[in-house]
Enzyme design. Sequence first.
Site, short mmCIF file in Angstrom:
data_model
loop_
_atom_site.label_atom_id
_atom_site.label_comp_id
_atom_site.label_asym_id
_atom_site.label_seq_id
_atom_site.Cartn_x
_atom_site.Cartn_y
_atom_site.Cartn_z
N HIS A 138 -5.49 -0.51 2.20
CA HIS A 138 -4.79 -0.13 0.97
C HIS A 138 -4.81 -1.26 -0.06
CE1 HIS A 138 -2.17 2.49 3.85
NE2 HIS A 138 -3.37 3.01 3.66
N LYS A 143 0.18 -10.37 -1.04
CA LYS A 143 1.01 -10.04 0.12
C LYS A 143 1.16 -11.23 1.05
CE LYS A 143 -0.55 -5.28 -0.18
NZ LYS A 143 -1.47 -4.25 0.33
N TYR A 175 6.56 -7.78 5.04
CA TYR A 175 5.73 -8.52 4.10
C TYR A 175 6.30 -8.46 2.68
CZ TYR A 175 3.55 -3.84 3.98
OH TYR A 175 3.33 -2.48 3.94
N ASP A 224 -4.76 8.04 5.45
CA ASP A 224 -5.76 7.04 5.88
C ASP A 224 -6.95 7.70 6.56
OD1 ASP A 224 -3.34 4.40 6.64
OD2 ASP A 224 -4.19 5.15 4.74
C1 LIG Z 1 3.81 1.00 0.51
C2 LIG Z 1 5.08 1.73 0.18
C3 LIG Z 1 5.32 3.00 0.67
N1 LIG Z 1 6.49 3.64 0.35
C4 LIG Z 1 6.73 4.96 0.93
C5 LIG Z 1 5.65 5.97 0.60
C6 LIG Z 1 5.59 6.85 1.83
O1 LIG Z 1 6.48 7.93 1.71
C7 LIG Z 1 6.06 5.95 2.97
C8 LIG Z 1 4.95 5.45 3.85
O2 LIG Z 1 3.97 4.88 3.01
P1 LIG Z 1 2.53 4.55 3.59
O3 LIG Z 1 2.10 5.64 4.53
O4 LIG Z 1 1.63 4.20 2.42
O5 LIG Z 1 2.83 3.22 4.46
P2 LIG Z 1 1.73 2.30 5.11
O6 LIG Z 1 0.58 3.10 5.64
O7 LIG Z 1 2.42 1.36 6.02
O8 LIG Z 1 1.17 1.49 3.86
C9 LIG Z 1 1.08 0.08 3.82
O9 LIG Z 1 -0.04 -0.24 4.58
C10 LIG Z 1 -0.75 -1.43 4.31
C11 LIG Z 1 -0.75 -2.28 5.55
C12 LIG Z 1 -0.36 -2.21 3.13
O10 LIG Z 1 -0.76 -3.37 2.97
C13 LIG Z 1 0.44 -1.60 2.06
O11 LIG Z 1 1.50 -2.47 1.72
C14 LIG Z 1 0.98 -0.27 2.35
O12 LIG Z 1 0.09 0.63 1.70
O13 LIG Z 1 6.71 4.82 2.34
C15 LIG Z 1 7.45 3.07 -0.46
O14 LIG Z 1 8.49 3.68 -0.75
N2 LIG Z 1 7.21 1.82 -0.98
C16 LIG Z 1 6.06 1.13 -0.69
O15 LIG Z 1 5.90 -0.02 -1.17
#
Ligand SMILES: Cc1cn([C@H]2C[C@H](O)[C@@H](COP(=O)(O)OP(=O)(O)O[C@H]3O[C@H](C)C(=O)[C@H](O)[C@H]3O)O2)c(=O)[nH]c1=O
Length: 185
Positions: A62, A72, A132, A170
């Site tokens: 991402h 980060k 992070y 993803d």
């Molecule tokens: C990133 C983020 C997500 N969200 C909410 C949006 C979704 O409803 C839920 C899960 O989000 P997501 O599936 O994108 O989470 P990850 O797959 O852990 O995403 C992260 O994965 C990789 C490792 C990264 O470096 C990024 O910081 C980030 O994209 O949290 C928020 O409310 N705020 C945020 O800053």
Amino acid sequence: MKFESLEIPEVKLIFPKKFEDDRGFFSETYNRVTYEKAGINQTFVQDNHSLSRDAGVLRGLHFQRPPFAQDKLVSVLRGKIYDVAVDIRAGSPSFGKWVSTIISASDWKQIYIPKGFAHGFLTLEPDTEVTYKVSNPYAPETEGAILWNDPTLDIDWPIDESLIILSQKDANAPPFNDYANTPAL
Ligand SMILES: Cc1cn([C@H]2C[C@H](O)[C@@H](COP(=O)(O)OP(=O)(O)O[C@H]3O[C@H](C)C(=O)[C@H](O)[C@H]3O)O2)c(=O)[nH]c1=O
């Protein structure tokens, strides 16, 4: 406090000191003054914390686009991850190259990933908690993703593909080449 650069020098490893005694330990896990001396002089504005219940969870790759691109600073509070940063800076000599490191709660190291990199990690243990700091707030309208097993990147994830646990987002991320033709990050 020790700092090291990875093969792409802008990506750094940080080794915070742990002061252990019979109560447990104390550790400064961020300090603007000491981190600035190592070139980590961004202002962090948001802390993120994720729990992945199983080994084999892969979150990424991402990034956020300008003006919300994020630096980060990644720490592991519990468990272990294989962390990957992919250089997606247009014009970079290492464009499309990636670096990786294993970070665990027991080794207590951190990885700093500047703007211009796609980030992802694979959990190597169950109940892994990653926290992070990011230097820009969440801006979903600027979010981009790259397919974790894109053949052009050829990232050496240490797990059999059949065991990977992905979000829908993803699993359906676009290939690197789609991104390579979009505006510079
Ligand atoms: C990133 C983020 C997500 N969200 C909410 C949006 C979704 O409803 C839920 C899960 O989000 P997501 O599936 O994108 O989470 P990850 O797959 O852990 O995403 C992260 O994965 C990789 C490792 C990264 O470096 C990024 O910081 C980030 O994209 O949290 C928020 O409310 N705020 C945020 O800053």
